[in-house]
Design a protein around this motif. Structure first.
Motif, short mmCIF file in Angstrom:
data_model
loop_
_atom_site.label_atom_id
_atom_site.label_comp_id
_atom_site.label_asym_id
_atom_site.label_seq_id
_atom_site.Cartn_x
_atom_site.Cartn_y
_atom_site.Cartn_z
N PHE A 77 0.82 -1.21 0.00
CA PHE A 77 0.00 0.00 0.00
C PHE A 77 0.86 1.26 0.00
CE2 PHE A 77 -2.58 3.37 1.85
CZ PHE A 77 -3.69 3.31 1.03
N GLN A 78 1.90 1.29 0.81
CA GLN A 78 2.79 2.45 0.83
C GLN A 78 3.63 2.54 -0.44
OE1 GLN A 78 2.40 4.89 2.89
NE2 GLN A 78 0.86 3.71 3.97
N MET A 79 3.97 1.41 -1.01
CA MET A 79 4.75 1.41 -2.26
C MET A 79 3.96 2.05 -3.40
SD MET A 79 6.73 -2.22 -2.26
CE MET A 79 8.23 -2.43 -1.32
N VAL A 80 2.69 1.73 -3.52
CA VAL A 80 1.89 2.33 -4.59
C VAL A 80 1.77 3.84 -4.37
CG1 VAL A 80 -0.46 2.07 -3.62
CG2 VAL A 80 -0.12 1.96 -6.06
N ARG A 81 1.74 4.27 -3.13
CA ARG A 81 1.65 5.70 -2.83
C ARG A 81 2.91 6.44 -3.28
NH1 ARG A 81 -0.66 8.49 1.26
NH2 ARG A 81 -1.40 9.53 -0.59
N CYS A 82 4.04 5.73 -3.32
CA CYS A 82 5.32 6.34 -3.73
C CYS A 82 5.57 6.23 -5.22
CB CYS A 82 6.47 5.70 -2.97
SG CYS A 82 6.43 6.07 -1.21
N GLU A 127 -8.89 5.03 2.27
CA GLU A 127 -8.69 6.47 2.16
C GLU A 127 -7.32 6.82 2.72
OE1 GLU A 127 -9.39 9.40 0.47
OE2 GLU A 127 -11.46 8.83 0.89
N THR A 128 -6.74 7.89 2.19
CA THR A 128 -5.46 8.38 2.68
C THR A 128 -5.62 9.85 3.05
OG1 THR A 128 -4.75 8.97 0.45
CG2 THR A 128 -4.13 6.79 1.24
N TYR A 129 -4.81 10.29 3.98
CA TYR A 129 -4.86 11.69 4.41
C TYR A 129 -3.89 12.57 3.62
CZ TYR A 129 -7.49 10.10 8.46
OH TYR A 129 -8.44 9.56 9.28
N GLN A 130 -2.68 12.06 3.41
CA GLN A 130 -1.63 12.88 2.82
C GLN A 130 -1.67 12.80 1.29
OE1 GLN A 130 -0.97 10.24 4.79
NE2 GLN A 130 -0.37 11.13 6.73
N ALA A 131 -1.13 13.83 0.67
CA ALA A 131 -0.90 13.82 -0.76
C ALA A 131 0.33 12.97 -1.04
CB ALA A 131 -0.67 15.24 -1.27
N SER A 132 0.37 12.34 -2.20
CA SER A 132 1.54 11.57 -2.61
C SER A 132 1.47 11.38 -4.12
CB SER A 132 1.60 10.23 -1.87
OG SER A 132 2.88 9.67 -2.04
N VAL A 133 2.31 10.48 -4.65
CA VAL A 133 2.35 10.25 -6.09
C VAL A 133 1.00 9.77 -6.60
CG1 VAL A 133 3.41 8.84 -7.90
CG2 VAL A 133 4.82 9.81 -6.10
N ASP A 134 0.33 8.90 -5.85
CA ASP A 134 -0.93 8.32 -6.33
C ASP A 134 -2.12 9.25 -6.19
OD1 ASP A 134 -0.98 8.12 -3.53
OD2 ASP A 134 -2.21 6.30 -3.58
N LEU A 172 -1.41 -9.53 -2.99
CA LEU A 172 -2.22 -8.60 -3.79
C LEU A 172 -3.22 -7.85 -2.90
CD1 LEU A 172 -2.96 -7.60 -6.65
CD2 LEU A 172 -4.49 -9.57 -6.82
N LYS A 173 -3.70 -8.48 -1.86
CA LYS A 173 -4.66 -7.85 -0.94
C LYS A 173 -4.05 -6.65 -0.22
CE LYS A 173 -6.85 -12.30 -0.17
NZ LYS A 173 -7.00 -13.40 0.81
N GLY A 174 -2.72 -6.59 -0.15
CA GLY A 174 -2.05 -5.48 0.51
C GLY A 174 -2.28 -4.14 -0.18
#
Length: 192
Positions: free
Chosen positions: A131-136, A161-168, A153-155
């Motif tokens: 999940f964090q990898m996709v955000r980066c 929902e996310t709070y912070q802005a990121s690449v995704d 894959l379930k990860g």
């Protein structure tokens, strides 16, 4: 005896699906000199240092989308800023689960350098990281072979929902959801 090893995954996660993988990752053995490696035919992801040492020889294969590169966790993304459009795939190695430097490499490749191709996480890649990898900026994952890839894959859907802005998602949560305006005669903020 060859001065490299080839590592292959039968399947990877790519764009949120389990797919067959036709790339092999070349890893140097016994501190082999990058310029001395005879890169085999096929779709090969070579270490950054091999690309830098053999750029002239590998450029034609890269143009045919047969060469990708991978970054070790201590290497810098901007090293290949002028070559990024040559690679169909760039991988970032996570030598162990607790080494987070690869997240910064991915973020820099996507956000600062504008890389648009496949960005793959390799090495000690586990479900808890996806999940964090996709955000980066990662969009492909070669998970550890001793783990179930379908479970991993379930990860990618662990949080809704996310709070912070990121690449995704370039907007933080407070910018994505409209807030009602305060009534015209509200006492809020009036210092009363």
């Amino acid at each position: 005896m060859p001065n490299f090893e080839l590592h292959s995954h039968k399947q990877i996660i790519k764009h949120r699906e389990v797919v067959d993988d036709d790339w092999s990752v070349l890893k140097l053995v016994d501190d082999a000199a990058p310029e001395s490696v005879d890169v085999p035919a096929g779709k090969i992801i070579v270490p950054l240092k091999v690309w830098l040492a053999q750029r002239a020889q590998l450029a034609a294969r890269a143009a045919r989308k047969e060469i990708g590169i991978w970054f070790a966790s201590d290497e810098l993304a901007h090293t290949v800023k002028d070559d990024l459009d040559q690679f169909a795939v760039i991988a970032v190695d996570f030598p162990k689960f607790s080494d987070g430097r690869g997240y910064s490499i991915a973020y820099n490749l996507r956000k600062r350098l504008g890389y648009q191709g496949e960005l793959r996480a390799i090495g000690d890649v586990l479900r808890d990281q996806l999940f964090q990898m996709v955000r980066c900026g990662f969009n492909a994952y070669a998970t550890r072979q001793d783990r179930n890839i379908h479970d991993a894959l379930k990860g990618l859907t662990v949080f809704s929902e996310t709070y912070q802005a990121s690449v995704d998602n370039a907007l933080p949560l407070f910018r994505r959801h409209p807030r009602g305006a305060l009534p015209e005669h509200s006492d809020v903020g009036a210092g009363i």
